[in-house]
Motif scaffolding. Structure first.
Motif, PDB file in Angstrom:
ATOM      1  N   LEU A  88       0.816  -1.213   0.000  1.00 22.88           N
ATOM      2  CA  LEU A  88       0.000   0.000   0.000  1.00 22.88           C
ATOM      3  C   LEU A  88       0.849   1.262   0.000  1.00 22.88           C
ATOM      4  N   ASN A  89       1.975   1.221   0.682  1.00 24.52           N
ATOM      5  CA  ASN A  89       2.849   2.397   0.721  1.00 24.52           C
ATOM      6  C   ASN A  89       3.499   2.691  -0.627  1.00 24.52           C
ATOM      7  N   MET A  90       3.400   1.754  -1.551  1.00 21.55           N
ATOM      8  CA  MET A  90       3.918   1.981  -2.903  1.00 21.55           C
ATOM      9  C   MET A  90       2.944   2.804  -3.743  1.00 21.55           C
ATOM     10  N   VAL A  91       1.694   2.902  -3.285  1.00 23.43           N
ATOM     11  CA  VAL A  91       0.701   3.725  -3.985  1.00 23.43           C
ATOM     12  C   VAL A  91       0.949   5.183  -3.586  1.00 23.43           C
ATOM     13  N   PRO A  92       1.157   6.072  -4.544  1.00 27.69           N
ATOM     14  CA  PRO A  92       1.599   7.452  -4.241  1.00 27.69           C
ATOM     15  C   PRO A  92       0.789   8.201  -3.194  1.00 27.69           C
ATOM     16  N   ASP A  93      -0.551   8.073  -3.202  1.00 32.87           N
ATOM     17  CA  ASP A  93      -1.348   8.859  -2.260  1.00 32.87           C
ATOM     18  C   ASP A  93      -1.839   8.047  -1.072  1.00 32.87           C
ATOM     19  N   SER A 125     -17.254  -0.396   4.639  1.00 35.46           N
ATOM     20  CA  SER A 125     -17.267   0.202   3.299  1.00 35.46           C
ATOM     21  C   SER A 125     -16.666  -0.708   2.231  1.00 35.46           C
ATOM     22  N   GLY A 126     -15.988  -1.757   2.639  1.00 37.05           N
ATOM     23  CA  GLY A 126     -15.385  -2.654   1.661  1.00 37.05           C
ATOM     24  C   GLY A 126     -15.053  -3.990   2.285  1.00 37.05           C
ATOM     25  N   TYR A 127     -15.027  -5.014   1.432  1.00 32.82           N
ATOM     26  CA  TYR A 127     -14.757  -6.369   1.927  1.00 32.82           C
ATOM     27  C   TYR A 127     -13.941  -7.113   0.873  1.00 32.82           C
ATOM     28  N   VAL A 128     -12.762  -7.580   1.276  1.00 35.30           N
ATOM     29  CA  VAL A 128     -11.818  -8.189   0.341  1.00 35.30           C
ATOM     30  C   VAL A 128     -11.276  -9.493   0.917  1.00 35.30           C
ATOM     31  N   VAL A 129     -11.132 -10.498   0.062  1.00 35.36           N
ATOM     32  CA  VAL A 129     -10.560 -11.772   0.484  1.00 35.36           C
ATOM     33  C   VAL A 129      -9.032 -11.647   0.523  1.00 35.36           C
ATOM     34  N   LYS A 130      -8.418 -12.159   1.580  1.00 35.56           N
ATOM     35  CA  LYS A 130      -6.967 -12.052   1.730  1.00 35.56           C
ATOM     36  C   LYS A 130      -6.207 -12.724   0.586  1.00 35.56           C
ATOM     37  N   SER A 131      -6.802 -13.773   0.055  1.00 27.67           N
ATOM     38  CA  SER A 131      -6.133 -14.498  -1.024  1.00 27.67           C
ATOM     39  C   SER A 131      -6.350 -13.841  -2.386  1.00 27.67           C
ATOM     40  N   GLY A 132      -7.050 -12.704  -2.400  1.00 25.22           N
ATOM     41  CA  GLY A 132      -7.344 -12.022  -3.661  1.00 25.22           C
ATOM     42  C   GLY A 132      -6.192 -11.182  -4.164  1.00 25.22           C
ATOM     43  N   ARG A 133      -6.511 -10.289  -5.101  1.00 20.01           N
ATOM     44  CA  ARG A 133      -5.498  -9.451  -5.726  1.00 20.01           C
ATOM     45  C   ARG A 133      -5.261  -8.173  -4.918  1.00 20.01           C
ATOM     46  N   VAL A 134      -4.037  -7.666  -5.007  1.00 19.73           N
ATOM     47  CA  VAL A 134      -3.707  -6.407  -4.339  1.00 19.73           C
ATOM     48  C   VAL A 134      -4.605  -5.295  -4.867  1.00 19.73           C
ATOM     49  N   ASN A 135      -4.899  -5.349  -6.152  1.00 18.11           N
ATOM     50  CA  ASN A 135      -5.722  -4.314  -6.763  1.00 18.11           C
ATOM     51  C   ASN A 135      -7.116  -4.255  -6.145  1.00 18.11           C
ATOM     52  N   ASP A 136      -7.615  -5.399  -5.637  1.00 15.63           N
ATOM     53  CA  ASP A 136      -8.915  -5.405  -4.964  1.00 15.63           C
ATOM     54  C   ASP A 136      -8.892  -4.498  -3.739  1.00 15.63           C
ATOM     55  N   ILE A 178      -6.774  -2.039  -3.122  1.00 14.12           N
ATOM     56  CA  ILE A 178      -6.596  -0.651  -3.558  1.00 14.12           C
ATOM     57  C   ILE A 178      -7.929  -0.064  -4.004  1.00 14.12           C
ATOM     58  N   LYS A 179      -8.699  -0.831  -4.770  1.00 16.54           N
ATOM     59  CA  LYS A 179     -10.021  -0.369  -5.212  1.00 16.54           C
ATOM     60  C   LYS A 179     -10.947  -0.147  -4.021  1.00 16.54           C
ATOM     61  N   ALA A 180     -10.901  -1.064  -3.057  1.00 15.31           N
ATOM     62  CA  ALA A 180     -11.754  -0.938  -1.877  1.00 15.31           C
ATOM     63  C   ALA A 180     -11.460   0.355  -1.128  1.00 15.31           C
ATOM     64  N   ILE A 181     -10.185   0.698  -1.007  1.00 12.37           N
ATOM     65  CA  ILE A 181      -9.797   1.931  -0.312  1.00 12.37           C
ATOM     66  C   ILE A 181     -10.282   3.151  -1.081  1.00 12.37           C
ATOM     67  N   ARG A 182     -10.089   3.142  -2.383  1.00 13.61           N
ATOM     68  CA  ARG A 182     -10.490   4.294  -3.193  1.00 13.61           C
ATOM     69  C   ARG A 182     -12.010   4.462  -3.203  1.00 13.61           C
ATOM     70  N   SER A 202     -16.308   9.664  10.434  1.00 11.66           N
ATOM     71  CA  SER A 202     -15.817   9.863   9.062  1.00 11.66           C
ATOM     72  C   SER A 202     -14.924   8.726   8.583  1.00 11.66           C
ATOM     73  N   ILE A 203     -14.504   7.846   9.478  1.00 13.03           N
ATOM     74  CA  ILE A 203     -13.587   6.774   9.083  1.00 13.03           C
ATOM     75  C   ILE A 203     -14.316   5.764   8.200  1.00 13.03           C
ATOM     76  N   ARG A 204     -13.591   5.188   7.252  1.00  9.74           N
ATOM     77  CA  ARG A 204     -14.129   4.140   6.393  1.00  9.74           C
ATOM     78  C   ARG A 204     -13.405   2.840   6.717  1.00  9.74           C
ATOM     79  N   VAL A 205     -14.171   1.787   6.930  1.00  6.99           N
ATOM     80  CA  VAL A 205     -13.606   0.511   7.363  1.00  6.99           C
ATOM     81  C   VAL A 205     -13.622  -0.488   6.209  1.00  6.99           C
ATOM     82  N   ILE A 206     -12.447  -1.057   5.916  1.00  2.00           N
ATOM     83  CA  ILE A 206     -12.316  -2.099   4.903  1.00  2.00           C
ATOM     84  C   ILE A 206     -12.021  -3.412   5.624  1.00  2.00           C
ATOM     85  N   ALA A 207     -12.857  -4.404   5.405  1.00  2.00           N
ATOM     86  CA  ALA A 207     -12.666  -5.708   6.045  1.00  2.00           C
ATOM     87  C   ALA A 207     -11.866  -6.629   5.137  1.00  2.00           C
TER      88      ALA A 207
END
Length: 214
Positions: free
Chosen positions: A21-26, A99-110, A112-116, A75-80
């Protein structure tokens, strides 16, 4: 810059996710936590934009954690994140305010999308989470309380979900504000929620309001 607090009891998992995640500029992971108690302290102190929580986090599971974090910082957004998303229903997730739910075995992009998407006050579910949820509902034969709503109640619920006030709804439907409030109270009883935020989540769950899953 999107400030992120990451909570998972496995150090290798935390470090791996943080590095990516720290590799993503923002994006910036401003703190890591191993349990629920640490998570609450860090959120109180740092006020991050996003909290990423393992659903099986020690001392405070993901659902309870999401509810509590939203109380102390609305105001916080929670990603599970989870190894096994079958263990939690969509209704429970929505009620917790996740606000988002992602499987640990999934893609990193998932993730990142959940956060955005979560940062824009919308909801993101990874493809794998949605597939598992669909299979779970088909297997259990879940009934939908939404079918018990009248057409007028569904209309009012949709308008609530779109962010309209009682006064605005009354004007759009050409009815009194008192009538709107009566319908709103009936909706709360039928849907077993206690506030407008709960009605908004139900309007999304019942697909009365369009949301961006991606």
């Amino acid at each position: 810059m999107i400030g992120i607090v990451l909570a998972d009891n496995h150090e290798l998992v935390r470090e791996g996710i943080a590095s990516l995640l720290n590799m993503v500029p923002d994006f910036k992971v401003i703190s890591q936590c191993a349990n629920g108690r640490q998570l609450i302290k860090r959120v109180r102190a740092l006020y991050p934009n996003i909290a990423i929580i393992d659903m099986s986090l020690p001392e405070l599971n993901g659902l309870d954690g999401a509810k509590y974090l939203r109380k102390i910082n609305p105001s916080i957004r929670v990603i599970a994140i989870s190894d096994n998303p079958d263990e939690v229903s969509m209704r429970e997730m929505m009620n917790a305010g996740i606000s988002g739910y992602v499987v640990k075995s999934g893609r990193v992009n998932d993730l990142i999308k959940a956060i955005r998407v979560g940062s824009t006050n919308k909801i993101y579910l990874s493809d794998e989470v949605r597939r598992r949820h669909t299979r779970r509902r088909q297997k259990n034969g879940d009934s939908d309380v939404g079918h018990a709503l009248t057409q007028r109640e569904r209309e009012i619920l949709r308008l609530i979900g779109e962010g309209n006030s009682s006064k605005e709804i009354a004007s759009k439907l050409n009815i009194s504000e008192t009538t709107v409030k009566t319908h709103r109270n009936h909706l709360m009883d039928k849907l077993n929620v206690r506030d407008v935020a709960g009605l908004t989540r139900e309007s999304i769950r019942l697909k009365l309001v369009q949301i961006d899953w991606h």
